[in-house]
Structures are given as C-alpha cells and as structure tokens.
Design an enzyme around this catalytic site. Structure first.
Site, short mmCIF file in Angstrom:
data_model
loop_
_atom_site.label_atom_id
_atom_site.label_comp_id
_atom_site.label_asym_id
_atom_site.label_seq_id
_atom_site.Cartn_x
_atom_site.Cartn_y
_atom_site.Cartn_z
CG HIS A 44 -1.93 0.98 1.37
ND1 HIS A 44 -1.70 2.30 1.65
CD2 HIS A 44 -3.27 0.86 1.21
CE1 HIS A 44 -2.86 2.95 1.68
NE2 HIS A 44 -3.83 2.10 1.41
CG ASP A 56 0.31 -2.30 6.20
OD1 ASP A 56 -0.64 -2.35 7.00
OD2 ASP A 56 0.20 -1.80 5.05
CD GLN A 108 -6.91 -4.56 3.96
OE1 GLN A 108 -7.91 -5.27 4.05
NE2 GLN A 108 -7.01 -3.24 3.78
CE LYS A 133 -7.20 0.13 5.95
NZ LYS A 133 -8.01 0.88 5.01
CB CYS A 187 -3.59 3.20 -1.71
SG CYS A 187 -4.80 4.49 -1.48
#
Lengths: 406, 135
Positions: free
Chosen positions: A121, A198, A201, A224, A364
């Site tokens: 991302h 990261d 998700q 999220k 992104c």
C-alpha cells in the site's frame, strides 16, 4: 458448530438499513469495516459519563477517562498477545508506519537499506521514500508473483548486511495473499535486519500472537478493525521503542522540560504527544474485545466459504479474471478481479445500483498496478458479518455489468 | 441510481470511440492523470495556422464516463481554439450541475452524472487534458 452469521449481523445496525430501497451489501471492509454496537456503546459511555482529558487531572471524570483509556490499551495488547505498555496509540496505521519511518529511520545512516515489496500500500512505500530523501538510505523492492504474492525467493538476493529493516504487508490489501512471516523473519534475522508488518488487512480477521510471529514492529488501523476512525496502533519491541527518539513533541511525552532541554518519557508515552484520541482509543479497545470474543476458527471458515462462493460465481461470468491466489490457502477474504472490457469503476458503480459496496481502482497500490499493467481492479473485501446474500447480489451485479456495459 | 447513470446516450458515446487513437504527427500532446482513481487521458491535437484544432486523437485508460467524455469532446472539437474548448468546458460543468444554465449536445448526455459527485472528475479529465494541450 456452524457460524451464526445472523447473530453477528444483528450486532451491526447499519447492515439492516435500507438505503434508496436497497439493502446494504457491504463488501468494502478492506477500506473501512462497519462498527458493532458494543464499540458505539463504549464510545458513547465515555462521551456521556466519563469525558475528560487523560493522565493529568485528579478529578473523578479524569480518573474515569484515564482508566477507560488505559483499559483500551490493555485490550489491544491482549488482542496482539503482547504486554500492555508496548502498545502505542497513533492516528492510524499510516501514522504508525510514519512514526517508525521518522523515528527509527532517524537512527539509520546513508547507505543503510530498507526492503519493501511491489505490492505494498502507498502507506508502506511513501514514508520510506520520504525517509530516503531525508537521510540517503536506499530502498529495495521484493517482486510479486503472478498470483499476487510477494516473491520470497528473491529474499536472499535482496537482503544485504546493510538492510536494516524489512517492512511488508501481512496481508495484501489488493490480492488477500498472506505473507509467510516465518520465512521473512528468518531471512531478515540472518542479516540482522528488523521486520515490520503492515497489519491493516490482517488485524480485522482475528487475534494475533505477535511474539510467535517474531516480528519487531506491527501496525494496524482502528477503522478497518471495527473500531472508530482516527485511531491506530503501533506495537514495537520495547528495546527498539526505547532507543527511538520522539516523532512529535508536546504534552504527555516528556520526562522533564526546562527551557534549556527536555528529557523524554519512556514508550509508549514518548510517542503519544498531546491529548490522544481518547474516545477512539476506547472504541478500538472495545473492537479488540469484540474480536477477541468471536470464534475465529468458525469465522474464518465462514469467510473462506464466501471467498469460494465468490470465486465459483465469478468463473461463471464470461470475461472475469481473478488477480490473486487461486485457492483458499494462505489467504484472507480480499478478492480482486477484472471484468474484460469494463473498467473497474464502472463495475463498482453498477454494483452500487444493486446495493453492493465494493472498492475499485488502484487501491493505493499503483506500483502493483503498473507491474501488471492493470487499470485497476474491483475488490471484494469481506468480514465475518457478510453472508451468501451479499455475494449473490454482487454476482448478479457483475453479470449485469457484463451484459450492459460492453 | 447508478443504473440510470449508464444511460444509453453515455454508453453510446463511449462505444462510438470518436477520436480514439493516436495522431501520427500531433502539434501538441498533453496527458492528465486523476490520482484518486488512476484514470489517464492522453490527447493529441494537430492545429491549423490560427490555433484551431484540425485533428484530435485521444487515448483513455479510464472508465466508461471518461471514455464517453473524450468521445463527446472529439466529436465537437474540430475547428475550435482554446476559447472554444473553454466554452465546451462550461457546457460540461452545466451538465454536471456545477454551473447554472442550459447545456447542449453532446455534453448534455452527462446530466445523470450531476448526482454522482465522485464521478464528475471522470467526465472533466479529457477537457483538462485538451486545455493543457492548447495552453
């Protein structure tokens, strides 16, 4: 035992809304998930019965606010499987990565290298590019396989003794591919590099055990993960955080301030300058507690069942192509696809007319789109509250777009 | 509703692909990207001696609205100079409900986009690119 999706759905008021005569088929969870009542209740309770600033006041509202805020930190810590005071609240996942890029990055020297991948991302690319222009470090990029996974076979050639950090998506926000963290950590350790994930998700799909992952930094965002906007989390190994200079200066992050100099508070306070997003942190704590209470074995099976239903259905529509892992192994419920002859934005717009919310475009992740020469994809990102009706409505919409827009 | 967004006139404009393609020997070329959605338009123009468009070609990597707009623009651009193209821009803005007044063919086809703010830049991108090419 089967997963009681109706019971889960019942906790999310927005899912029973009717908008312009259409039900809500929310499949844009990768952008922002919906929020359960328990989170809204926690935020409301703070705002209506305990609103005050934290860590400073001695009055009972301040005590109440501080207790709720620190309890939220504890709930996040339980969710990640780490000690409470290793949790740093940030403005979001992007802010958490920027914090590391700025603060840990300030300890790097020209010629040091950071390893990323082509599927990151922008939030896990741009902060490092900014660091490169400030400090003269170098960036390396792991390539991506045609099924949308980071190609770890390139690790040996891209990891060097100068590599100080490897920062990768735990789960791709475009393809849903799960990273083989063990392989990355093992290879990084061999050259003395730290590993940051990261987790934007991955976090929305259940509790984590960061010590067993063996990583050094982990970031995720609140909105999220069924929590409020404007809040995120950075976890870092305490010895790393304590060696890092502050990212921002202000109240709460100090040891002692004189006009001549200032000493820093230990982490996490060192990285939480100013009044934090108190209500949002409390909401995120509640979201973590909500996730902690869910049966994720059943929830994951349910989510993967939806992925299978989606993949089977898309295959029956002429001209669809999935961009990402073909099977259900080592993936999470984020599925990108293309419809031949129809731009992803038009697919998404058509789906909206069926009450289906998805995201379309570059997500992104422009370098990834460039790598595969894609205009973009239509992305279906699921949560435990999604059900077969959501997938069926989506498939009907895609079939309609295929029929009318090309 | 979105289904009403993709009305026959817009779909027909996109499918017509008027002016689609590259010019062999353009006087000017301009490219515009929409960083939000990734749409990309390249416009070639061949100008006559007085700055008027003699020939136009466009390459669109974008959605149906962007393709339809480039096609609409190409269908009425010949013979216009920068001021004439600016007039078309006003017509498009009126169709999108961003300016008041009547709108005309072909941009009147985009009236359904007035209700979809997030898609309006898709319609305007080819006009932006052509403006750049003429400036």
């Amino acid at each position: 035992m089967s997963f009681d999706v109706a019971a889960v759905r019942g906790q999310f008021p927005i899912l029973s809304e009717i908008i312009d005569g259409l039900p809500v088929h929310y499949l844009d969870n990768g952008a922002s998930a919906q929020t359960p009542l328990t989170v809204l209740d926690a935020v409301r309770k703070y705002e209506t019965t305990g609103r005050a600033n934290v860590l400073r006041g001695v009055h009972r509202l301040a005590e109440r606010a501080t207790e709720s805020f620190e309890n939220a930190r504890a709930e996040v810590a339980v969710f990640l499987g780490v000690p409470t005071m290793e949790i740093v609240f940030t403005g979001g996942c992007t802010a958490a990565i920027n914090l590391v890029a700025y603060s840990y990055g300030s300890l790097l020297k020209p010629g040091d290298r950071i390893l990323l991948s082509e599927l990151e991302h922008h939030s896990n690319i741009v902060p490092w590019q900014l660091l490169r222009s400030r400090s003269g470090i170098e960036l390396d990029m792991l390539p991506v396989t045609t099924d949308g996974r980071i190609d770890l076979s390139a690790l040996p050639s891209l990891l060097t003794p100068n590599t100080k950090l490897v920062s990768l998506a735990h789960v791709s926000n475009v393809t849903g591919a799960l990273l083989d963290v063990r392989a990355v950590v093992e290879a990084a350790r061999a050259v003395g590099a730290k590993v940051m994930l990261d987790g934007a998700q991955r976090a929305p799909h259940g509790p984590l055990d960061l010590p067993s992952l063996g990583v050094d930094f982990y970031a995720f965002s609140g909105h999220k993960a069924y929590g409020p906007n404007g809040i995120g989390v950075l976890w870092g190994r305490p010895e790393l955080l304590d060696a890092m200079p502050p990212f921002m200066g202000g109240g709460s992050m100090i040891g002692r301030v004189t006009l001549a100099e200032t000493t820093w508070a230990p982490s996490p306070r060192r990285f939480e300058a100013g009044t934090p997003a108190i209500g949002q942190a409390i909401g995120l704590g509640a979201a973590c507690a909500w996730m902690q209470a869910l049966d994720w074995t059943a929830a994951h099976d349910h989510e993967m069942g939806l992925v299978q239903r989606l993949m089977d259905g898309l295959q029956k529509i002429d001209g669809t192509q999935i961009f990402g892992p073909a099977g259900l192994q080592n993936r999470y419920p984020v599925v990108s696809f293309m419809l031949d002859g129809v731009h992803p934005h038009d697919v998404a717009q058509m789906l909206d007319s069926f009450g289906v919310a998805v995201r379309a475009g570059h997500h992104c992740a422009q370098p990834l789109m460039d790598r595969f020469d894609l205009d973009g994809t239509t992305r279906v990102s699921m949560a435990p509250y999604n059900d077969n009706s959501d997938i069926d409505a989506l498939l009907a919409g895609v079939a309609h777009a295929a029929k009318t827009l090309r | 509703m979105s289904d009403q967004l993709y009305q026959e006139r817009i779909v027909a404009l996109a499918k017509a692909k008027t002016g689609a393609g590259k010019l062999a020997d353009p006087t000017r070329t301009a490219r515009r990207d929409n960083p939000l959605c990734g749409d990309r338009v390249v416009i070639d123009v061949r100008l006559d001696g007085e700055g008027r468009i003699a020939e136009i070609g466009h390459q669109v990597r974008g959605c149906l609205l962007c393709q339809a707009s480039a096609s609409a623009l190409s269908s009425v651009a010949i013979g216009r100079d920068a001021a004439g193209i600016a007039e078309l821009r006003h017509d498009a803005e009126r169709a999108l409900g961003r300016e008041s007044g009547d709108t005309h063919e072909p941009f009147s086809a985009f009236a359904p986009v007035a209700a979809h703010k997030s898609r309006q830049e898709c319609v305007l991108l080819p006009l932006e690119a052509l403006k750049d090419a003429l400036s």
